[in-house]
Write a protein that holds these residues in place. Sequence first.
Motif: not given
Lengths: 61, 182
Positions: B56-64, B80
């Motif tokens: 839900k955050d969806g940022t690149l950092a979250a994805r990592r 995502f």
Amino acid sequence: MPNPKKRHSRCKRMQRRSHDALTTPAVSTCPQCGEAKRPHYVCPSCGTYRGKTVIKKDEAL
Amino acid sequence: MRHNRDEKRFDRRPGHLKSMLSNMTNDLVISGRIKTTIPKAKVLRRFAERMITLGKDGTLAARRRAMAFMRSKEAVTKLFVEVAPQYKERNGGYTRILKLGVRPGDNASMAFIELVEGAATVAQAAEKAKAKKAPAKPRAKAPAKKAASTAPAREKAPKAIAKKEPVEKKPRKTATKARSGT
């Protein structure tokens, strides 16, 4: 070898077994098909839970 | 001593446990629903929901961070792009555990764990399975008719439920049909 000195009385035996009773499992009726089922479990006979079809179970199979 | 620690280890060493959980998370994201034992489902819930929150955050950092746990590009992408956006309005409780009873063989209590919004995904997967097994069709028709004929007999249920059902059943029925073939 260590051995029991005396035979236990009926009373002792029954006291020991006082904790061995089995409990009857909880059973409820499925609101969809009326079969007996475990509460909070998907009905094994019709595959529904809380009014929704959850699994498989074609009645023909 | 491990007093009052709440983790369950399932007789696995940390690496094994971790890969089991991440594999199960991937499977859950991809299939929308998986069958496992109740204790495993309950532990998986914690990790799977954490991943959805990251989604839900969806940022690149979250994805990592998600990638660090799930280690599968396919699953993380699906999480995502497809899964997490469905949960925009929901604060937690993304999964549902349905208890199924006991497994023959070892008497383990089994459960489905599914994504709450994953009904569509489950239907899709069923559709795929159906496409694979084309000859399942004639067989599938008969049970559908039977279900219709037995339905009126069950009309004791309150009308609200009776009305609700046909709407909700439809996507699931396809799933039902497809499984009869397997």
